[in-house]
Motif scaffolding. Structure first.
Motif, PDB file in Angstrom:
ATOM      1  N   ASN A  52       0.877  -1.110  -0.230  1.00 34.50           N
ATOM      2  CA  ASN A  52       0.012   0.046  -0.037  1.00 34.50           C
ATOM      3  C   ASN A  52       0.823   1.212  -0.109  1.00 34.50           C
ATOM      4  O   ASN A  52       0.617   2.159  -0.485  1.00 34.50           O
ATOM      5  N   HIS A 104      -5.659   9.251  -5.325  1.00 35.76           N
ATOM      6  CA  HIS A 104      -6.357   8.163  -4.873  1.00 35.76           C
ATOM      7  C   HIS A 104      -7.276   7.819  -6.383  1.00 35.76           C
ATOM      8  O   HIS A 104      -7.546   6.697  -6.797  1.00 35.76           O
ATOM      9  N   GLU A 157      -7.684   4.346  -8.161  1.00 32.04           N
ATOM     10  CA  GLU A 157      -8.717   3.568  -8.501  1.00 32.04           C
ATOM     11  C   GLU A 157      -8.972   3.268  -9.953  1.00 32.04           C
ATOM     12  O   GLU A 157      -9.368   2.044 -10.508  1.00 32.04           O
ATOM     13  N   THR A 184      -8.906  -2.115  -5.126  1.00 34.29           N
ATOM     14  CA  THR A 184      -8.399  -0.851  -4.923  1.00 34.29           C
ATOM     15  C   THR A 184      -8.258  -0.507  -3.279  1.00 34.29           C
ATOM     16  O   THR A 184      -9.165  -1.180  -2.716  1.00 34.29           O
ATOM     17  N   MET A 185      -7.456   0.139  -2.765  1.00 30.70           N
ATOM     18  CA  MET A 185      -7.579   0.562  -1.495  1.00 30.70           C
ATOM     19  C   MET A 185      -8.440   1.612  -1.304  1.00 30.70           C
ATOM     20  O   MET A 185      -8.959   2.500  -2.195  1.00 30.70           O
ATOM     21  N   ASP A 186      -9.111   1.878  -0.162  1.00 27.79           N
ATOM     22  CA  ASP A 186     -10.070   2.946   0.144  1.00 27.79           C
ATOM     23  C   ASP A 186      -9.332   4.267   0.402  1.00 27.79           C
ATOM     24  O   ASP A 186      -8.315   4.423   0.705  1.00 27.79           O
ATOM     25  N   ARG A 187     -10.054   5.410  -0.061  1.00 28.39           N
ATOM     26  CA  ARG A 187      -9.575   6.530   0.635  1.00 28.39           C
ATOM     27  C   ARG A 187      -8.821   6.872   1.833  1.00 28.39           C
ATOM     28  O   ARG A 187      -7.863   7.582   1.924  1.00 28.39           O
ATOM     29  N   LYS A 188      -9.491   6.189   3.021  1.00 29.02           N
ATOM     30  CA  LYS A 188      -8.990   6.291   4.306  1.00 29.02           C
ATOM     31  C   LYS A 188      -7.649   5.598   4.380  1.00 29.02           C
ATOM     32  O   LYS A 188      -6.532   6.513   4.858  1.00 29.02           O
ATOM     33  N   THR A 189      -7.344   4.476   3.623  1.00 28.61           N
ATOM     34  CA  THR A 189      -6.124   3.851   3.758  1.00 28.61           C
ATOM     35  C   THR A 189      -4.970   4.571   2.926  1.00 28.61           C
ATOM     36  O   THR A 189      -4.028   4.725   3.175  1.00 28.61           O
TER      37      THR A 189
END
Length: 166
Positions: A21, A35, A39, A49-54
């Motif tokens: 990550n 981000h 995505e 994909t990773m979320d915005r928080k991560t």
């Protein structure tokens, strides 16, 4: 510790982290993307994909590490510049603070008056080493949001902006 040792130590820590990550976030930031681009990239490859928080957490962690490296590099640069000045004038050795001649230069990301990002650099004349630098920005996301919520014409917004953003 030499400048290159600090840099390589930082790179070695990144290699040993095995954190895909952080590496992904670093890669997208290094090409000037965020981000949303990650995505799109992930969807084209048909992978999650990773979320915005991560993404934001990884970006914060990278920022903290970069600040540590910046601090160490500037300390070494300042010490080397000090040693260069003492070599020229031995009477400066016991002085805590010494006057040095510097050059200041700055640049913006784009020509003209359209750029929001810039950089200011202070360089020691004798040694040619960077003693300090600052990234400049004419854009503040917090100000945009607060201006939208409070209204940029309201006195409360200007009081908040002066207190928060200087």
């Amino acid at each position: 510790m030499k400048a290159m040792e600090v840099f390589f130590k930082f790179q070695e820590e990144a290699k040993n982290s095995h954190d895909i990550n952080s590496k992904l976030v670093s890669a997208f930031l290094s090409i000037g993307r965020g981000h949303a681009a990650l995505e799109t990239f992930s969807s084209v490859l048909n992978m999650p994909t990773m979320d915005r928080k991560t993404f934001a957490k990884c970006m914060h962690n990278l920022s903290v590490k970069n600040k540590e490296v910046k601090k160490k590099m500037l300390e070494m640069s300042r010490q080397a510049a000090r040693e260069a000045h003492v070599k020229v004038d031995a009477s400066l050795k016991n002085q805590e603070i010494i006057d040095v001649s510097v050059s200041y230069d700055g640049t913006w990301q784009k020509q003209g008056h359209t750029s929001n990002l810039g950089l200011g650099i202070i360089i020691d004349i004798l040694s040619g080493l960077v003693l300090d630098f600052e990234v400049l920005s004419k854009y503040c996301h917090n100000c945009v949001v607060a201006g939208r919520d409070m209204g940029v014409d309201w006195a409360e917004f200007h009081i908040w902006q002066k207190r928060t953003c200087g």
